[in-house]
Design a protein around this motif. Structure first.
Motif, short mmCIF file in Angstrom:
data_model
loop_
_atom_site.label_atom_id
_atom_site.label_comp_id
_atom_site.label_asym_id
_atom_site.label_seq_id
_atom_site.Cartn_x
_atom_site.Cartn_y
_atom_site.Cartn_z
N THR A 1 -1.28 -3.83 9.05
CA THR A 1 -0.17 -3.66 8.12
C THR A 1 -0.55 -4.29 6.78
N ASN B 1 0.33 -5.26 2.76
CA ASN B 1 1.25 -5.48 1.65
C ASN B 1 0.60 -5.15 0.31
N GLU C 1 5.55 -2.24 2.62
CA GLU C 1 4.53 -2.43 3.63
C GLU C 1 3.97 -1.09 4.08
#
Length: 949
Positions: free
Chosen positions: A679, A681, A775
């Motif tokens: 994941t 950012n 995200e």
């Protein structure tokens, strides 16, 4: 008869004009219309007044002067030039030259060295009458002839045999003040000094001089400086590499300012730097009919002298040279008498009987050391004496014997006996002097080496790094003379010396601190003309040498490095690559036995890390550093080589970030627990592209959660970045339409996202805000070219994907991943899947929509990654493809036939123009035939293998 045992010659009294204010005034007969003056002169100056006289009853006069080493006459009246004639050339060479000047009525002439070809004549619109005085060499400053004083510089040199009106001037009478007048003259002596004898210009520099000094012309010598002492070329390929240079041909000067000159080599800048030195015979050469009485001997001439080669080899960490010997009933060693039948000679001029891959003095080949010879009773394959081709090939790597200068073959005169040899270029790796260093840990420690005593010129160069604010780098003392180089303050380096006329200093001030623990370069030189000092790339400072100093240095103590004889003001830090007059000083060996000093210096990346570009990481090595390009989209020794590829129709390159983990239907675990580490950012994407097709899909990043990032070209040529970070929302769309992106020019793209902020650099910086999320969850794969799997993307992305991307992509990077590089250089990796036509390219200018002629350099198979054993196509599609393929094959066959016929006709037309090249063609054919024969032999000798085409 009436003899006299003596030879009476006219007394010649020279006169010396000592400086620019010297002059000689001789009286003349005023009002005569016939003027004749002759004299001889010698000088080193290009400029200077030889003679001036005012005209009778006229506000004017004539000048006879030197200009750029030529004699010129200028006639003036009322401040205007009436005539200007030139004779002779190069008259400032320090030799005696004669000048005869005459003027009668309105005609003047001048003859130099009694040579008619060096004469000049002119008619003037003025009747000339002689004045009452002639001024030789200059004019008095307090006279009423101001135009003489201001027009030309005074003459410095010698004159003799002065004659006015065909009457010789008695210079002894002048000396006794009986006749004429003078100032600052030396009569009855020519005091000119030949400042080019001896010649202090080094390395073939051309010496010239003036009255007070000499000058060196260093053009085409490979050296620079006041005496052509310092080299303009680096000493090794390693030094060029650490200036940031890439592979190519370079001149190197292996002994720096020593007597050996520069020579041309090829520098192969890889992680290891190789110096390649060629010779005059690199072809595979056949040998027949040679025996001990009539041997075949071949000599090899290199692009450098043996002394230059020896110096280069000595500095290298490792050298090698490949020697291939092919044989058919041709032995290397006669086992019966133990005498060699073939051998080679190196630079030591000694016969060597070991061959490639073996060791000195063992009289074996590589197979003999490894126990792999085709006949175990012999130590070389060729000694089996078989009636078929064999070979003994390998690298010679004993530095003291390299390079090979001669090969002698004697066993090819028996029936069906034959040999062939091929010697590769000399290859040397690294430069053990460039990184040779020592670390000084106490102020009282130092290393000592032999002195500079008796040297005409002294130059010192080295690198240093320190955190101390002061310290002496080196010092050399004599009874009176000395030299010293020191860090006087954090930003000041001083070169101080005394050569018998009192202490002198040359200082370089830096705007930044030099005690920053970075490597800094220092070069100091003292010669008979000047002393100079340079630090890093700062301007060089120099002081002229005083006239009464010693020509040669008189230093009789040891050279102290890192400190002084008094053990005061010692240096704390590292010194590397110390050179004295081009000779490398081995700091490490001396440091091993010296308390307070350690061999080697760590921390090269702190100074040279900036040479690693494009996210390349500097890695420390004991002797130097290397650039790790693992996480860079570029390659090469400095991560500067672009990785580019051409994409054909339908080509797809997919990089999988991680293996797909199927979540069981009855599992209660949320999928994010499997992909939490994927994941994002933030991410950074950079690439370059060139295409002529729209719409096109450039890049696509997918997610297990149906989130994605796509970069596309729309039908109108606009670049769009589409982010979908929430599967329940429409994607954010950012269009860049500053200019058309399909104009055949390379377009660079760089975008960086941090949460909801997107920054794009494409000619200008742009900022956007995402609304679909912050995200990027569970990223799955990155695709270049065309998406082949089912994907839930928006309509515009699907349109762009319909034909994928046709063109060239370069230096693609997604965070620390370089998918294009992985596909080209690590195609066997399970994380990369390549489908379609995919070739490495230099991304040259497209000559057509689908052209690859100017781009393709290396081809890859259609399946560079795992082969997709998918379902076969439908029968109808296969049938259509077969028909189209058949038509294309027929067309290509017809074109090939036409081309072959045209070439045949063309060859017939020009066959008679090729007779002169017939010999060389035969040689090429012979070499090709031999290579073919050797290849067939080697193939036959191999184990049976199965190949699939």
């Amino acid at each position: 008869g009436n003899l006299s045992f003596s030879c009476l010659e006219p007394q010649v009294v020279p006169v010396t004009f000592l400086n620019s204010s010297s002059y000689l005034i001789l009286p003349g007969t005023s009002g005569q219309d016939d003027v004749f003056i002759s004299f001889q002169f010698r000088t080193w100056n290009k400029e200077g007044l030889l003679l001036y006289s005012k005209l009778h009853e006229a506000s004017g006069g004539f000048f006879l002067y030197l200009s750029d080493g030529k004699v010129k006459i200028s006639l003036h009246k009322a401040g205007k030039a009436l005539s200007d004639i030139i004779a002779g050339a190069g008259l400032n060479n320090g030799q005696w030259h004669s000048v005869s000047f005459s003027a009668k009525r309105n005609r003047i002439s001048v003859i130099v060295d009694n040579d008619v070809t060096s004469s000049a004549h002119a008619s003037i619109p003025l009747q000339i009458y002689s004045g009452d005085a002639f001024y030789f060499g200059g004019c008095p400053s307090n006279g009423n002839i101001s135009e003489c004083n201001t027009s030309f510089a005074g003459f410095q040199g010698c004159m003799r045999l002065i004659s006015i009106g065909n009457k010789a001037v008695d210079m002894i009478s002048v000396q006794q003040n009986v006749f004429g007048n003078f100032s600052d003259l030396q009569i009855d002596l020519c005091g000119i000094i030949d400042r080019c004898l001896p010649n202090y210009c080094e390395h073939g520099g051309e010496c010239s001089q003036s009255w007070n000094s000499f000058y060196c012309n260093c053009a085409n010598t490979g050296y620079k400086g006041a005496t052509c002492h310092y080299p303009i070329y680096e000493q090794s390929c390693e030094a060029y590499k650490h200036r940031g240079n890439t592979s190519g041909f370079y001149n190197i000067d292996s002994d720096g300012s020593g007597p050996l000159g520069p020579f041309l080599v090829y520098c192969n800048m890889t992680d290891t730097t190789w110096t390649i030195i060629q010779h005059n015979n690199t072809n595979l050469t056949r040998v027949k009919s040679a025996n001990r009485e009539n041997p075949h001997a071949v000599f090899f001439k290199y692009s450098a002298s043996l002394d230059q080669l020896q110096d280069t080899i000595n500095h290298a960490e490792h050298c090698q040279q490949e020697l291939a010997y092919h044989c058919k009933k041709s032995r290397l060693l006669d086992k019966a008498d133990g005498m060699p039948l073939s051998w080679w000679i190196g630079r030591t001029n000694e016969t060597q009987t070991y061959w490639g891959g073996s060791l000195p003095a063992v009289q074996k080949c590589a197979c003999g050391l490894e126990g792999t010879c085709i006949d175990s009773q012999h130590y070389c394959n060729c000694d089996a004496d078989r009636d078929e081709w064999a070979n003994d090939t390998g690298f010679l790597s004993y530095k003291e014997h390299l390079p090979v200068t001669e090969i002698v073959i004697t066993d090819t005169d028996r029936p069906n006996s034959e040999a062939a040899y091929k010697l590769g270029p000399l290859l040397c790796r690294g430069d053990r002097t460039f990184w040779n260093s020592a670390s000084f840990n106490t102020e009282t420690s130092y290393l000592h080496f032999p002195t500079f005593h008796g040297e005409l010129s002294a130059d010192v160069s080295f690198f240093f790094k320190t955190t101390a604010s002061s310290g002496v780098f080196l010092e050399n003392l004599g009874i009176q003379d000395f030299i010293r180089i020191e860090l006087y303050s954090p930003s000041e380096v001083i070169f101080s010396f005394d050569v018998g006329n009192g202490p002198s200093e040359v200082t370089v001030q830096s705007l930044t601190s030099l005690n920053d623990n970075q490597w800094h370069y220092v070069k100091a030189e003292r010669n008979v003309k000047e002393a100079s000092l340079q630090v890093d790339q700062l301007p060089q400072r120099s002081h002229s040498a005083p006239p009464d100093g010693h020509i040669r240095l008189q230093l009789n103590s040891q050279l102290f490095v890192g400190g002084t004889a008094s053990r005061q003001k010692g240096f704390l830090g590292c010194i590397r690559s110390l050179q004295l007059n081009g000779m490398a000083i081995d700091l490490e060996e001396r440091a091993k036995i010296t308390p307070g000093v350690e061999p080697g210096c760590p921390g090269h990346c702190s100074s040279y890390g900036n040479l690693c570009h494009n996210d390349g990481k500097c890695r420390e090595k004991y002797s130097g550093f290397s650039c790790d390009c693992t996480f860079s989209a570029y390659a090469g020794p400095f991560c500067k080589k672009e990785i580019s590829a051409y994409f054909g129709t339908g080509t797809s390159v997919t990089y999988n970030f991680q293996e797909y983990y199927t979540v069981a239907k009855n599992s209660s675990s949320h999928a994010s627990s499997f992909y939490a580490d994927m994941t994002l950012n933030r991410e950074a994407v950079t690439f370059a592209f060139r295409t002529t097709r729209t719409p096109s899909l450039l890049l696509y990043v997918s997610s297990f959660y149906k989130e994605y990032l796509s970069v596309i070209l729309t039908r109108n040529g606009t670049l769009q970045i589409r982010y979908k970070l929430d599967s329940h929302q429409d994607p954010d769309i950012f269009s860049i339409n500053i200019k058309k992106m399909v104009d055949r020019k390379r377009q660079h793209m760089k975008n960086k996202r941090e949460e909801e902020i997107l920054l794009i650099n494409q000619n200008e910086r742009m900022k956007f805000v995402l609304s679909s999320g912050t995200e990027f969850n569970a990223i799955k794969s990155l695709t270049l070219g065309k998406i082949l799997e089912n994907s839930d993307v928006d309509e515009e992305t699907m349109k762009a994907n319909s034909q994928g991307f046709i063109g060239c992509l370069s230096s693609v990077q997604f965070n620390h991943i370089a998918p294009l590089k992985a596909a080209l250089h690590h195609s066997s990796s399970a994380s990369v899947i390549v489908k379609g036509r995919f070739t490495e390219s230099n991304c040259g200018t497209l000559s057509g929509a689908d052209s690859t002629s100017s781009e393709t350099t290396h081809s890859f198979a259609d399946h560079s990654g795992p082969i997709d054993e998918g379902q076969p196509l439908a029968n109808a599609i296969q049938s259509d493809s077969a028909i189209i393929g058949g038509v294309i094959a027929v067309v290509i066959f017809i074109l090939l036939c036409i081309t072959a016929i045209a070439i045949r006709i063309y060859k017939k037309k020009i066959i008679y123009s090729k007779n002169e090249a017939k010999g060389s063609e035969n040689e090429d054919s012979a070499e090709s035939a031999l290579k073919s024969e050797l290849s067939m032999q080697n193939t036959a000798n191999e184990n049976q293998k199965e190949y699939f085409f």
